[in-house]
Design a protein around this motif. Sequence first.
Motif, PDB file in Angstrom:
ATOM      1  N   PHE A   1     -18.934 -27.931  11.684  1.00  0.00           N
ATOM      2  CA  PHE A   1     -18.666 -26.577  11.959  1.00  0.00           C
ATOM      3  C   PHE A   1     -19.719 -25.525  11.834  1.00  0.00           C
ATOM      4  O   PHE A   1     -19.547 -24.816  12.324  1.00  0.00           O
TER       5      PHE A   1
ATOM      6  N   TYR B   1     -17.709 -20.820  17.938  1.00  0.00           N
ATOM      7  CA  TYR B   1     -15.869 -21.191  17.689  1.00  0.00           C
ATOM      8  C   TYR B   1     -14.989 -20.350  17.911  1.00  0.00           C
ATOM      9  O   TYR B   1     -14.242 -20.557  18.328  1.00  0.00           O
TER      10      TYR B   1
ATOM     11  N   TRP C   1      -1.320 -17.896  14.651  1.00  0.00           N
ATOM     12  CA  TRP C   1      -1.174 -17.572  13.643  1.00  0.00           C
ATOM     13  C   TRP C   1      -0.272 -16.605  13.386  1.00  0.00           C
ATOM     14  O   TRP C   1      -0.373 -15.808  11.962  1.00  0.00           O
TER      15      TRP C   1
ATOM     16  N   ILE D   1      -6.307 -21.775   3.021  1.00  0.00           N
ATOM     17  CA  ILE D   1      -7.519 -22.803   2.979  1.00  0.00           C
ATOM     18  C   ILE D   1      -8.292 -23.303   4.658  1.00  0.00           C
ATOM     19  O   ILE D   1      -7.179 -23.006   4.531  1.00  0.00           O
ATOM     20  N   CYS D   2      -9.077 -23.644   4.040  1.00  0.00           N
ATOM     21  CA  CYS D   2     -10.314 -23.879   5.353  1.00  0.00           C
ATOM     22  C   CYS D   2     -10.097 -22.933   6.848  1.00  0.00           C
ATOM     23  O   CYS D   2      -9.608 -23.080   7.304  1.00  0.00           O
ATOM     24  N   CYS D   3     -10.352 -20.961   6.217  1.00  0.00           N
ATOM     25  CA  CYS D   3      -9.719 -19.793   6.442  1.00  0.00           C
ATOM     26  C   CYS D   3     -11.141 -20.357   7.371  1.00  0.00           C
ATOM     27  O   CYS D   3     -10.545 -19.803   8.398  1.00  0.00           O
TER      28      CYS D   3
ATOM     29  N   ASP E   1     -13.427 -21.586   2.390  1.00  0.00           N
ATOM     30  CA  ASP E   1     -13.823 -23.168   3.044  1.00  0.00           C
ATOM     31  C   ASP E   1     -15.345 -24.108   2.877  1.00  0.00           C
ATOM     32  O   ASP E   1     -15.878 -22.727   1.800  1.00  0.00           O
ATOM     33  N   PHE E   2     -15.329 -24.780   3.573  1.00  0.00           N
ATOM     34  CA  PHE E   2     -16.941 -25.586   3.094  1.00  0.00           C
ATOM     35  C   PHE E   2     -17.660 -25.417   3.640  1.00  0.00           C
ATOM     36  O   PHE E   2     -19.188 -25.744   3.270  1.00  0.00           O
TER      37      PHE E   2
ATOM     38  N   MET F   1     -18.652 -21.252   9.073  1.00  0.00           N
ATOM     39  CA  MET F   1     -17.935 -20.648   9.538  1.00  0.00           C
ATOM     40  C   MET F   1     -17.005 -19.301   8.562  1.00  0.00           C
ATOM     41  O   MET F   1     -17.564 -18.171   9.455  1.00  0.00           O
TER      42      MET F   1
ATOM     43  N   ALA G   1     -15.628 -23.409  -0.964  1.00  0.00           N
ATOM     44  CA  ALA G   1     -15.087 -24.664  -1.809  1.00  0.00           C
ATOM     45  C   ALA G   1     -14.369 -25.467  -0.437  1.00  0.00           C
ATOM     46  O   ALA G   1     -14.100 -25.410  -0.004  1.00  0.00           O
ATOM     47  N   ASP G   2     -14.162 -26.940  -1.443  1.00  0.00           N
ATOM     48  CA  ASP G   2     -13.924 -27.628  -0.638  1.00  0.00           C
ATOM     49  C   ASP G   2     -12.300 -28.315  -0.986  1.00  0.00           C
ATOM     50  O   ASP G   2     -12.764 -28.127  -1.772  1.00  0.00           O
ATOM     51  N   ALA G   3     -11.650 -28.576   0.007  1.00  0.00           N
ATOM     52  CA  ALA G   3     -10.376 -28.244  -0.663  1.00  0.00           C
ATOM     53  C   ALA G   3      -9.513 -29.522  -0.944  1.00  0.00           C
ATOM     54  O   ALA G   3      -8.242 -29.388  -1.824  1.00  0.00           O
TER      55      ALA G   3
ATOM     56  N   PHE H   1      -5.167 -25.356  11.285  1.00  0.00           N
ATOM     57  CA  PHE H   1      -6.265 -26.568  11.911  1.00  0.00           C
ATOM     58  C   PHE H   1      -7.038 -26.855  11.075  1.00  0.00           C
ATOM     59  O   PHE H   1      -8.785 -26.983  11.181  1.00  0.00           O
TER      60      PHE H   1
ATOM     61  N   ASN I   1      -8.778 -32.272   9.539  1.00  0.00           N
ATOM     62  CA  ASN I   1     -10.014 -32.896   9.257  1.00  0.00           C
ATOM     63  C   ASN I   1     -10.649 -33.489   8.077  1.00  0.00           C
ATOM     64  O   ASN I   1     -11.884 -33.600   7.275  1.00  0.00           O
ATOM     65  N   LEU I   2      -9.550 -33.334   6.868  1.00  0.00           N
ATOM     66  CA  LEU I   2      -9.823 -33.555   5.836  1.00  0.00           C
ATOM     67  C   LEU I   2     -10.138 -34.891   4.918  1.00  0.00           C
ATOM     68  O   LEU I   2      -9.274 -35.933   6.085  1.00  0.00           O
TER      69      LEU I   2
END
Length: 259
Positions: A25, A32, A48, A69-71, A95-96, A100, A128-130, A147, A151-152
């Motif tokens: 990513f 993207y 969305w 999360i994972c924004c 998001d980590f 992005m 941050a990591d989910a 989306f 991916n986790l």
Amino acid sequence: MGVSGARPPGAVDEAGAAEAVREMFDSIAPRYDLLNHVLSANVDRLWWRRTARRFREVLARPDAAVLDICCGTGDLTMALLKHRPAGARPILAADFSRAMLSRGARKFGGPGVGARKPGAPYAVALEADALHLPLQSGSLDLIVTAFGFRNLANYEAGLREFHRVLKPDGQLGILDFSEPGGLVGKAYAVYFRRVLPAIGQLVCGKAGAYNYLPVSVGNFPPPGEMLELMRATGYVECEWQPYTFGIAGLYTGARAAIA
Ligand SMILES: C[S@@+](CC[C@H](N)C(=O)[O-])C[C@H]1O[C@@H](n2cnc3c(N)ncnc32)[C@H](O)[C@@H]1O
């Protein structure tokens, strides 16, 4: 249940999978948004918006604590913000992938970003990591993700971590791709597995990410299995609402009131 988590090519364990996803990513972040809208013919915007509408009641509460999360580049966050009242507590957008997230922060960021009116709702970016959220247990009213969940590196661990940070009765929404059945499914499979990776490579100059997308959707648990996993990890009222012939869909659930 045969579910585990994402495994990009070359990743041998969960740490390797997470690292490969983050790097992927970071590398596609500049293109993207453009690719997203081209590849989905802008249908992603409807998804969305529809997801945000589903949670309008909780979003309308000024003091509701909300996490996207994972924004990524923040388009779901922007749709959520449309339902926040003036002066509302900012949404947390996490998001980590720094590349992005920094693009997202330019869209949804706080009072310093763009020409925002005083009191207009905004979001704060959190790297941050989910699977390891730097948030207090039982602190959130709503977690939404678009989306990203697919991916986790470990789906069960993701659901457990969301459960930990949700308040009792707090709500969860997971928007992600699915594999539709029937004729639509067959036509879509050709587009998704052949056309989409080719366009992705053309625009991005990288083959990996857009080859990985259909593979990751194929490996993602189908709705029945995802719902079973949600129930097994402490969620109630679990449902899946298909969007656009089931190409995508929204999983919803709530943390049980007494857990
Ligand atoms: C396909 S993008 C979706 C972005 C955005 N939500 C959207 O709808 O366009 C997936 C995002 O999930 C993020 N992600 C994947 N695994 C993550 C994890 N373990 N923790 C935090 N972010 C993660 C990626 O960095 C990426 O930005």
